[in-house]
Design a protein around this motif. Structure first.
Motif, PDB file in Angstrom:
ATOM      1  N   ARG A   5       0.918  -1.205  -0.006  1.00 31.51           N
ATOM      2  CA  ARG A   5      -0.188   0.035  -0.001  1.00 31.51           C
ATOM      3  C   ARG A   5       0.978   1.332   0.046  1.00 31.51           C
ATOM      4  O   ARG A   5       0.328   2.232  -0.455  1.00 31.51           O
ATOM      5  N   GLU A  43      -0.682   2.694  -5.049  1.00 30.68           N
ATOM      6  CA  GLU A  43      -1.657   3.847  -5.751  1.00 30.68           C
ATOM      7  C   GLU A  43      -0.753   4.816  -6.852  1.00 30.68           C
ATOM      8  O   GLU A  43      -1.119   5.027  -7.780  1.00 30.68           O
ATOM      9  N   PRO A  94      -5.800   2.233  -5.390  1.00 26.86           N
ATOM     10  CA  PRO A  94      -6.034   2.710  -4.100  1.00 26.86           C
ATOM     11  C   PRO A  94      -5.786   1.561  -2.969  1.00 26.86           C
ATOM     12  O   PRO A  94      -6.142   0.283  -3.229  1.00 26.86           O
ATOM     13  N   PRO A  95      -5.454   2.129  -1.840  1.00 26.95           N
ATOM     14  CA  PRO A  95      -4.992   0.986  -0.588  1.00 26.95           C
ATOM     15  C   PRO A  95      -6.126   0.323  -0.491  1.00 26.95           C
ATOM     16  O   PRO A  95      -6.020  -1.036   0.014  1.00 26.95           O
ATOM     17  N   GLN A 143      -8.202  -1.152  -2.273  1.00 27.46           N
ATOM     18  CA  GLN A 143      -8.201  -2.384  -3.453  1.00 27.46           C
ATOM     19  C   GLN A 143      -7.036  -3.172  -3.224  1.00 27.46           C
ATOM     20  O   GLN A 143      -6.624  -3.916  -4.571  1.00 27.46           O
TER      21      GLN A 143
END
Lengths: 316, 316
Positions: free
Chosen positions: A176, A180, A186-187, A189
């Motif tokens: 993470r 991104e 994004p984190p 996902q």
């Protein structure tokens, strides 16, 4: 859109069955008049990371981070230098780290580098490492080594309404930090290996402290289990490169009432990258999933044949 | 936009400090010229469900589902009728279910109704229950009983670029059956209590079988822990109604470098709904969070004073 139009969405893919297979699937499921039309909410794509979106040699990049962290800390922490497992890690003696049924050595190195700090401290350590560390073969920062053809696939599926999720054995907290920026994902996902943090309200505010408690290794059968837990529905696209991805390929494609697509990156390119399947130097053993691919209709990407570019040129 | 324009985004909220507080926060963080501007990627809102988005009386709705399931199955499964904990559940003897340090009775009822089936079978059982069951006081399907003012808040924050996540003690599998239809929140934005499923490749295809293994109860300190695990960043809006939400209110608002907003729904309306805080009939004890609210600047919503409508009228 076909590969012959001016705006080719997959320019790093050579013409051939792999590229055509991807384009044909997307055309089919995004055509509202097609019986195979996928409603946007069902456009869920999952991607393994190590070996699928970036290399996993000579060691998985997160292991390189752990070893570099130990190296960095040894001068200031003499107790570390005395630790036999730290010595093994620094000497590159991975056989020793992997000894024993419970991989005690590896877990010990993980505990030293991935637990006992706040999530913010861990984040900063990974970010600093990405800035300073260089891949031993390519001499470039690790996060510049994602596969350009897979980056194109992420963007192409994203542009066609797919929601992209990383589903990787790598640590969620590790990934993470950079996914991104690097993949546009994004984190929330990112599904990865996790352990439970501890919440504490300090004078300085709330902190979450990393532990190795309740360790969940997101690999093999763990991948569909985590997909259900984190995403809550069956994917319709699944990309992997090893037997660790077999269960999520099966979960995505076998008797799925929706049209679905399985893809395996086969590392066939010893010249530009690494060539391995049954025998690996690192992770990524690929035997059972490769055997099963023809029956299941999974697309096997031959890295050497199907990709004309591996990595984007450095901006430097 | 203010509450006095023609298109009031919060018509079920009475004019007053609660409504003004919400509108002022959103105006401030969405104004690019404001120093409090929140980039869209940081607009993460988390909501407790039971007692915050729908009632939790006379019992949490998921408990009503479990008891109704037992009732439905008893005629065909004589062994169930002999089970003392099933008898307690059917007699409404919750004290018996909650006896013992480890809540063995409750866990037993959970095991009977929430494990041993595939996730698809469980999904279908919940969907069927929502169609047939009626709330004992309101005589309406449970999923028609979400609070209209909170539905407006979900939509208002969504329209202002916030990504809404449920972060509830309720089971993720239970909530995911209906949250997308009822709140417009997709399954992957539902963080709840979970247990690990088992992956199995059957002749009919892959299945995930529900177990109670690795049970994670998403309450109290578990909420910030799960927010980190599932979402991977700090929220900037947090809505709850009980001390079980205290830790996530703290995590969202205390020393957050971003502007943030905490909201507590206070059940003050015995006439239209239920009145409780320190003393509850069901879940939802609210003491510590209420004490802390003034210091922290959390908005305490007085249900009776601040909401002019509780539930949307049935279409029927």
């Amino acid at each position: 859109m076909t590969a012959t139009t001016a705006a080719d969405p997959l320019p790093s893919w050579n013409e051939g069955p792999a590229k055509q297979g991807i384009l044909a699937f997307v055309a089919r499921v995004t055509d509202e008049k097609s019986p195979a039309f996928l409603p946007p909410s069902e456009r869920i794509a999952v991607y393994d990371n190590d070996g699928t979106l970036w290399p996993e040699n000579p060691v998985p990049f997160q292991a390189a981070f752990a070893f570099d962290e130990l190296k960095r800390r040894v001068p200031a922490e003499p107790a570390l230098a005395e630790d036999p497992m730290v010595q093994a890690a620094l000497a590159g003696d991975f056989a020793k780290l992997l000894q024993g049924e419970h991989l005690d050595g590896l877990l010990h190195v993980l505990a030293l580098t991935h637990a006992g700090m706040t999530v913010d401290e861990f984040h900063d350590a990974v970010a600093a490492w990405l800035t300073s560390a260089r891949h031993p073969r390519y001499g470039r920062p690790y996060d510049e080594l994602t596969y350009t053809p897979m980056q194109e696939l992420l963007r192409y599926l994203g542009a066609n309404g797919f929601k992209n999720f990383i589903v990787s054995g790598g640590g969620a907290d590790f990934m993470r930090v950079w996914v991104e920026r690097v993949y546009g994902i994004p984190p929330e996902q990112v599904v990865g290996s996790t352990a439970r943090t501890t919440f504490k309200l300090c004078d300085s505010g709330p902190v979450l402290i990393k532990t190795l408690g309740h360790l969940f290794v997101n690999d093999n059968e763990g991948k569909p289990v985590a997909i259900h837990q984190f995403i809550g529905r069956r994917p319709t696209v699944c990309c992997g490169n090893s037997d660790g991805d077999l269960a999520m390929l099966q979960y995505t494609t076998i008797n799925n009432p929706r049209p679905s697509f399985g893809l395996i990156v086969h590392h066939t390119d010893g010249q530009r990258e690494y060539a391995y399947d049954a025998k690996t130097k690192s992770t990524g053993k690929l035997v059972a999933a490769l055997d099963e691919a023809p029956t299941r209709g999974w697309l096997v990407v031959d890295m050497q044949r199907d990709w004309n570019t591996l990595f984007t040129q450095s901006a430097a």
